[in-house]
Design a protein around this motif. Structure first.
Motif, PDB file in Angstrom:
ATOM      1  N   GLU A  57       0.841  -1.198   0.000  1.00 42.08           N
ATOM      2  CA  GLU A  57       0.000   0.000   0.000  1.00 42.08           C
ATOM      3  C   GLU A  57       0.872   1.243   0.000  1.00 42.08           C
ATOM      4  OE1 GLU A  57      -3.780  -1.734   2.620  1.00 42.08           O
ATOM      5  OE2 GLU A  57      -2.291  -0.412   3.570  1.00 42.08           O
ATOM      6  N   THR A  90      -6.591   0.774  -6.768  1.00 38.89           N
ATOM      7  CA  THR A  90      -5.239   0.274  -7.036  1.00 38.89           C
ATOM      8  C   THR A  90      -4.617   0.976  -8.242  1.00 38.89           C
ATOM      9  OG1 THR A  90      -6.053  -1.515  -8.433  1.00 38.89           O
ATOM     10  CG2 THR A  90      -5.756  -1.983  -6.074  1.00 38.89           C
ATOM     11  N   GLU A 139       1.082  -4.258  -8.363  1.00 39.13           N
ATOM     12  CA  GLU A 139      -0.218  -3.675  -8.031  1.00 39.13           C
ATOM     13  C   GLU A 139      -0.178  -3.138  -6.595  1.00 39.13           C
ATOM     14  OE1 GLU A 139      -4.428  -5.137  -9.285  1.00 39.13           O
ATOM     15  OE2 GLU A 139      -4.040  -5.970  -7.281  1.00 39.13           O
ATOM     16  N   THR A 188      -2.182  -0.769  -3.605  1.00 41.53           N
ATOM     17  CA  THR A 188      -3.451  -0.209  -3.133  1.00 41.53           C
ATOM     18  C   THR A 188      -3.213   1.159  -2.487  1.00 41.53           C
ATOM     19  OG1 THR A 188      -4.332  -2.413  -2.703  1.00 41.53           O
ATOM     20  CG2 THR A 188      -5.436  -0.579  -1.614  1.00 41.53           C
TER      21      THR A 188
END
Length: 424
Positions: free
Chosen positions: A161, A184, A200, A202
């Motif tokens: 994140e 995302t 990826e 978030t």
């Protein structure tokens, strides 16, 4: 004559010569008004700096970087290559970085409880869900408590994140700060073999801008930062030693920071606390406030001479009245108290009106600027008034007024009643 009677008489006498009194009150008003505003600026900006300190990092940590080792002059010749020295490429060229031996040295310093190394990560670009690509520079990992947020929360330490600045939200295609939380994006990294890989990530929260310049770039979690670095340094036919641009030394007692920084300096490393990094802002603001306060104090001193002049003229005009009061049994001490109360009341009028108008004016200006020129710095109130400081300003001005009134009051108290009654 009781104190209440003295006070009532003093207030009544103050308005005998309204023009002189009003002019003196205006002079005091200017000084008190200026002092209140400058006090409000100092309180407001220092309050914002305190919030920034909390959001900039852990106040019980020391941020450590490598310092170039000082070597003897070599007639401007080339510097000898040291294969053990780590280096980091930045936008300003190459600088020394910390290696694993440095991290171990920091960890072994008495008073250091743990060390969190920070990798220099240089992503290739950031890609949104609608295929928009943006250049990306990552800030320090955002695990520190106190980061100021517009929405969402600080990334969990072991998560993939990151925080994004509020100024990025619209460009990334989100309708609001709240809408960005939980979405995302792809962070694309290129390794040493030239191979790209998308990670990826978030968006856990949206960060505010601050006076220190923090929260102007995305801030990853520690785990994500390390994962991106591992891929960035992969793909090489030889082993790449770990290199860190900074390390966070967590300490038991921040009071030991001076000793720890001294030991770091002996190892060609520089340690700085959060307060060290932001202390210059506080010093500059305090210096400006003191300069502005000096002008207000000059105005108050000028007003003090106005009080002396006003009361001296009042003593002269009321000489026979003073003689009559003393002939009827009023002591010199009570005459002194009467004229001192007049001076204090004049000081109270000017300071109370000046302080009240200063608070109102500052609050209005602060509100206007917060919704306009300073909108990019949420949480900054340019004028923030502390009731205790405002009361102290009023009391200080009253003390100055009392001191200014002592000369006329003493002159009145020493009047001989017989000579005073003969005064024409």
């Amino acid at each position: 004559m009781k104190f209440v009677d003295l006070l009532r008489t003093a207030i009544g006498n103050t308005f005998r010569s309204k023009a002189r009194t009003v002019l003196t009150v205006i002079a005091i008003f200017i000084g008190a008004f200026t002092l209140t505003l400058t006090s409000g600026v100092g309180t407001g900006v220092n309050d914002y700096i305190d919030k920034t300190v909390a959001g900039f990092g852990d106040q019980k940590s020391i941020y450590v970087q490598k310092v170039e080792e000082q070597t003897a002059p070599q007639d401007d010749g080339p510097r000898e290559y040291d294969p053990e020295e780590s280096s980091i490429q930045t936008g300003f060229g190459s600088t020394s970085g910390l290696n694993n031996d440095d991290i171990e040295t920091i960890r072994n310093i008495d008073g250091v409880t743990s060390v969190d190394p920070m990798y220099m990560v240089a992503p290739t670009y950031l890609e949104t869900s609608d295929d928009k690509k943006f250049q990306l520079s990552l800030g320090m990992p955002s695990d520190a408590e106190g980061v100021q947020l517009e929405a969402g929360e600080v990334p969990a330490r072991e998560s993939d994140e990151m925080l994004v600045p509020a100024s990025w939200v619209a460009d990334l295609g989100f309708d609001s700060n709240e809408a960005a939380v939980g979405e995302t994006v792809d962070v694309v990294m290129t390794n040493m073999a030239g191979e790209d890989k998308a990670f990826e990530v978030t968006i856990s929260g949206v960060s505010q801008a601050s006076l220190a310049g923090t929260s102007l770039t995305p801030m990853p979690s520690s785990s994500l930062n390390e994962k991106l670095y591992d891929y960035q340094s992969s793909g090489s036919p030889r082993d790449v030693p770990d290199t860190y641009f900074m390390a966070v030394a967590n300490v038991e007692n921040i009071d030991d920071a001076g000793r720890i920084k001294s030991q770091l300096a002996d190892e060609n490393m520089m340690g700085m606390t959060v307060e060290d990094q932001l202390g210059m802002f506080r010093a500059v603001i305090n210096a400006i406030v003191w300069i502005l306060n000096s002008f207000a104090i000059i105005a108050l001193l000028a007003a003090g001479f106005g009080i002396v002049n006003t009361l001296l003229m009042s003593v002269q005009e009321r000489t026979r009245e003073i003689g009559l009061m003393k002939a009827l049994g009023m002591s010199g001490g009570k005459v002194f108290g009467l004229f001192s109360l007049e001076a204090i009341f004049i000081g109270f009028l000017g300071s109370a009106i000046g302080a009240a108008l200063g608070v109102v004016t500052g609050s209005i200006i602060s509100s206007v600027l917060s919704n306009g020129l300073l909108e990019g710095l949420p949480g900054l109130n340019l004028f923030l008034f502390d009731p205790v400081k405002t009361v102290l300003i009023i009391l200080s001005v009253m003390v100055i007024a009392f001191l200014a009134g002592t000369i006329p009051a003493m002159r009145a108290a020493r009047q001989d009643p017989i000579n005073a009654l003969r005064y024409e």
